[in-house]
Write a protein that holds these residues in place. Structure first.
Motif, mmCIF file in Angstrom:
data_model
loop_
_atom_site.group_PDB
_atom_site.id
_atom_site.type_symbol
_atom_site.label_atom_id
_atom_site.label_comp_id
_atom_site.label_asym_id
_atom_site.label_seq_id
_atom_site.Cartn_x
_atom_site.Cartn_y
_atom_site.Cartn_z
ATOM 1 N N PRO A 1 49.797 44.627 62.113
ATOM 2 C CA PRO A 1 51.015 45.454 62.053
ATOM 3 C C PRO A 1 52.192 44.835 62.818
ATOM 4 N N THR A 2 51.922 44.218 63.965
ATOM 5 C CA THR A 2 53.051 43.735 64.753
ATOM 6 C C THR A 2 53.108 42.228 64.863
ATOM 7 N N GLU B 1 57.909 45.782 55.403
ATOM 8 C CA GLU B 1 58.008 47.025 56.163
ATOM 9 C C GLU B 1 57.648 46.801 57.627
ATOM 10 N N SER B 2 56.438 46.298 57.865
ATOM 11 C CA SER B 2 55.986 46.198 59.254
ATOM 12 C C SER B 2 56.577 44.977 59.936
ATOM 13 N N LYS C 1 58.445 52.957 59.730
ATOM 14 C CA LYS C 1 59.137 51.845 59.089
ATOM 15 C C LYS C 1 60.424 51.512 59.851
ATOM 16 N N HIS D 1 59.712 49.897 63.249
ATOM 17 C CA HIS D 1 59.416 48.466 63.134
ATOM 18 C C HIS D 1 60.695 47.674 62.923
ATOM 19 N N TRP E 1 61.579 44.875 65.694
ATOM 20 C CA TRP E 1 61.083 43.555 65.347
ATOM 21 C C TRP E 1 62.008 42.423 65.777
ATOM 22 N N THR F 1 50.467 51.999 69.572
ATOM 23 C CA THR F 1 50.984 53.131 68.825
ATOM 24 C C THR F 1 50.278 54.383 69.320
ATOM 25 N N TYR G 1 48.653 49.663 58.172
ATOM 26 C CA TYR G 1 49.391 48.399 58.252
ATOM 27 C C TYR G 1 50.669 48.515 59.088
ATOM 28 N N LEU G 2 51.030 49.738 59.448
ATOM 29 C CA LEU G 2 52.205 49.928 60.308
ATOM 30 C C LEU G 2 51.817 50.382 61.719
#
Ligand SMILES: Nc1nc2c(ncn2[C@@H]2O[C@H](COP(=O)(O)OP(=O)(O)OP(=O)(O)O)[C@@H](O)[C@H]2O)c(=O)[nH]1
Lengths: 124, 450
Positions: A12-13, A82-83, B304, B307, B311, B320, B342-343
């Protein structure tokens, strides 16, 4: 134009592992339209061994169309970033395509110079 | 979070939100919820909310009839402010103020952007972020500056001759102030840098709480910073409000609560917003707090955006923190987690309100921070030893101090700090009998969470 395809395992990151990087060049007299961009991406993605990987694309590179429309344009599974991990992956692809393009232009200029020199010499 | 004893200081406000007739119900509801959360985050008491579904009216934003109704309620409820969700033009503010005034209410009319700026204002802690917020405010006010003056002077216009000059000079003042702030910002950037470097050098590990408004950041912050854990350190707690120095096991951690993320932030506010997040970009670890009781689509959208915000500038690890899991069934938790995995980096379920999962969270925080090592140090028991000891106190955790012929103590700090110390402090005091007696690692046991 240079399209870069990178096969990456992500978290994810961040990026877990970069498996493969391929580049593909294209040339055209005019700016590419949406369909040509789709074709370029698909062709570049074909060069990667793993054919099941999801293709992650930057929305800005696709004329900011929405994701549903995007999915109808491709044969393979595609999505927008997205991520943070997906963003990092795109970042790598961008760096690769940009540096490849710079390299090609530099090399091309060298060749051009040589050709011109040869022409001059021949005239003499 | 506002405590009850300041109750009388809190402003009473009314909220007004307008929906386009074509908009979706669900979206409207989440808009309204966010709007309410914002007002709460600013510490306001919401007296009433008014909704209208209508295309925007150029004079009053809402319809004239609704505006009159609003004015009467505002008078009846004696609110201090009326906040519109939409951005208001200067003439709309004027017209609405007039309608309210005629109904007997002196409420100030503002829009959501003013509200957001108010929140930033209360959260802007550094010189730099204060400047950023003021810059955003001035930039927002500038286009209306001329208009506002002429409207407010309208009544007195008879006999008021050179109004044009006055308007121009007001606008000019604003512009001058904007450019002055921009200059100051350049300087402030440098100051910030040096302070950050200072903080780093001292070996604190920075942990930031991030997330949307209402996710439960403050509740969690207060829980982590109970008296038992809190280390008094005037320098930091006064310098950077909303920052506390904690000791978790042997780690000295500076923990910061940040201003909540806000949806659809207009462009000119982004810098101001980011400046309030300064701490985040330099933290070793980010706790991204998520309200896991919300619908999965809402959580998805918020993750979303989170991130996206995090980022660019942050290379820190993220935990999280899935909060409010007391109100989510186990099945629902697993379903949401699977959908969004996935997030979601390093997930942990907690409930800040019910105080569930906090110990596990602390363990997880430690496992994500740089590894610590403890050394036993011996110093001569004299003035040199004493001054060396104070340097140790500033850079890491000092424990088990024994004063005898020598001063002996356990000293714990991250690896890189120890290396640095060996180059500096140890060099300086080498000849006075300072010595490392033994070294041992504190195992960073990776814990099984969830
Ligand atoms: N059910 C439940 N409610 C919670 C939990 N944690 C926080 N809340 C509630 O959520 C609301 C918001 O909590 P805050 O801690 O103020 O949220 P915040 O993220 O700090 O919000 P801002 O200060 O606006 O940025 C409060 O009403 C809390 O009581 C939890 O674990 N479970």
């Amino acid at each position: 134009m240079v399209a870069a395809a990178v096969l990456i395992d992500i978290e994810p990151t961040g990026i877990y592992k970069v498996h493969e990087i391929r580049t593909k060049t294209f040339s055209s007299d005019k700016a590419p339209d949406l369909i040509s961009v789709v074709k370029m991406i698909e062709t570049a993605a074909e060069t990667i061994k793993n054919k099941d990987a999801v293709i992650v694309i930057e929305q800005g590179d696709m004329f900011n169309i929405n994701e549903q429309y995007l999915k109808t344009l491709f044969f393979r599974d595609v999505k927008f970033q997205e991520s943070i991990g997906e963003r990092r992956a795109i970042e790598i692809a961008h760096h690769v395509s940009l540096s490849t393009r710079r390299l090609l232009i530099k090399e091309w200029e060298k060749i051009e110079r040589k050709i011109r020199k040869n022409e001059k010499n021949q005239k003499k | 979070m506002v405590d009850n004893n300041n109750f009388s200081d809190r402003k009473k406000v009314g909220l007004v939100i307008r929906f386009d007739p074509t908009s979706e119900n669900e979206k409207n509801e989440s808009k309204l919820d966010e709007f309410k959360d914002l007002a709460k985050a600013a510490g306001y008491i919401i007296s009433f909310t008014i909704e209208q579904t209508k295309y925007p009216d150029s004079r009053y934003n809402i319809g004239y009839g609704k505006a009159k109704e609003l004015a009467e309620i505002a008078f009846y409820e004696q609110v201090d402010e009326i906040i519109f969700y939409d951005s208001l033009s200067t003439s709309q503010v004027y017209n609405l103020s007039k309608v309210c005034f005629e109904a007997g209410s002196n409420a100030r009319i503002i829009d959501r952007f003013h509200l957001i700026l108010d929140i930033f204002d209360t959260r802007a802690t550094t010189h730099r972020s204060k400047l950023q917020v003021e810059l955003a405010r001035l930039t927002y006010e500038l286009p209306g500056a001329k208009m506002r003056i002429s409207l407010s002077k309208k009544e007195e216009k008879a006999g008021f001759g050179g109004l044009g000059d006055y308007e121009d000079s007001y606008e000019y003042d604003l512009k001058r102030r904007i450019s002055r702030i921009k200059n100051e910002l350049k300087k402030a950037d440098i100051e910030e840098e040096s302070r950050r470097a200072y903080r780093r050098k001292k070996g604190f590990q920075l942990v930031s709480l991030a997330g949307y408004t209402n996710a439960g950041k403050s509740t969690l912050f207060n829980l982590l910073v109970d008296e038992e854990n809190e280390v008094e350190d005037m320098l930091f707690t006064t310098l950077i409000p909303k920052t506390r120095l904690l000791k978790i096991d042997n780690h000295k951690v500076l923990i910061t609560d940040t201003v909540g993320f806000i949806e659809d932030l207009p462009h000119f506010m982004v810098d101001a917003f980011k400046s309030t997040l300064d701490g985040i970009y330099y933290s070793d670890l980010i706790l991204l707090v998520v309200d896991f009781s919300e619908p999965v689509e809402t959580i998805y959208n918020k993750l979303k955006v989170s991130h996206e915000i995090l980022w660019e500038q942050s290379a820190s690890d993220i935990i999280t923190v899935l909060n409010k899991s007391d109100s989510v069934s186990v099945r629902e938790r697993q379903y949401k987690l699977k959908k969004l995995d996935y997030l979601i980096a390093n997930p942990i379920f907690i409930s800040a309100k019910e105080e569930i999962g906090i110990e596990d969270l602390k363990k997880m925080i430690i496992s994500q921070l740089p590894e610590q090592r403890t050394i036993v140090v011996r110093l001569p028991n004299n003035q040199y030893g004493a001054s060396a000891l104070s340097e140790f106190y500033e850079t890491g955790v000092v424990e088990e101090v024994i004063y005898g012929d020598f001063i002996t103590f356990d000293f714990t700090a991250p690896e890189y700090i120890l290396e640095k110390l060996k180059g500096t402090v140890f060099k300086t005091y080498e000849n006075s009998g300072m010595k490392i007696m033994s070294e041992y690692h504190i195992g960073n046991s990776k814990l099984n969470n969830l």
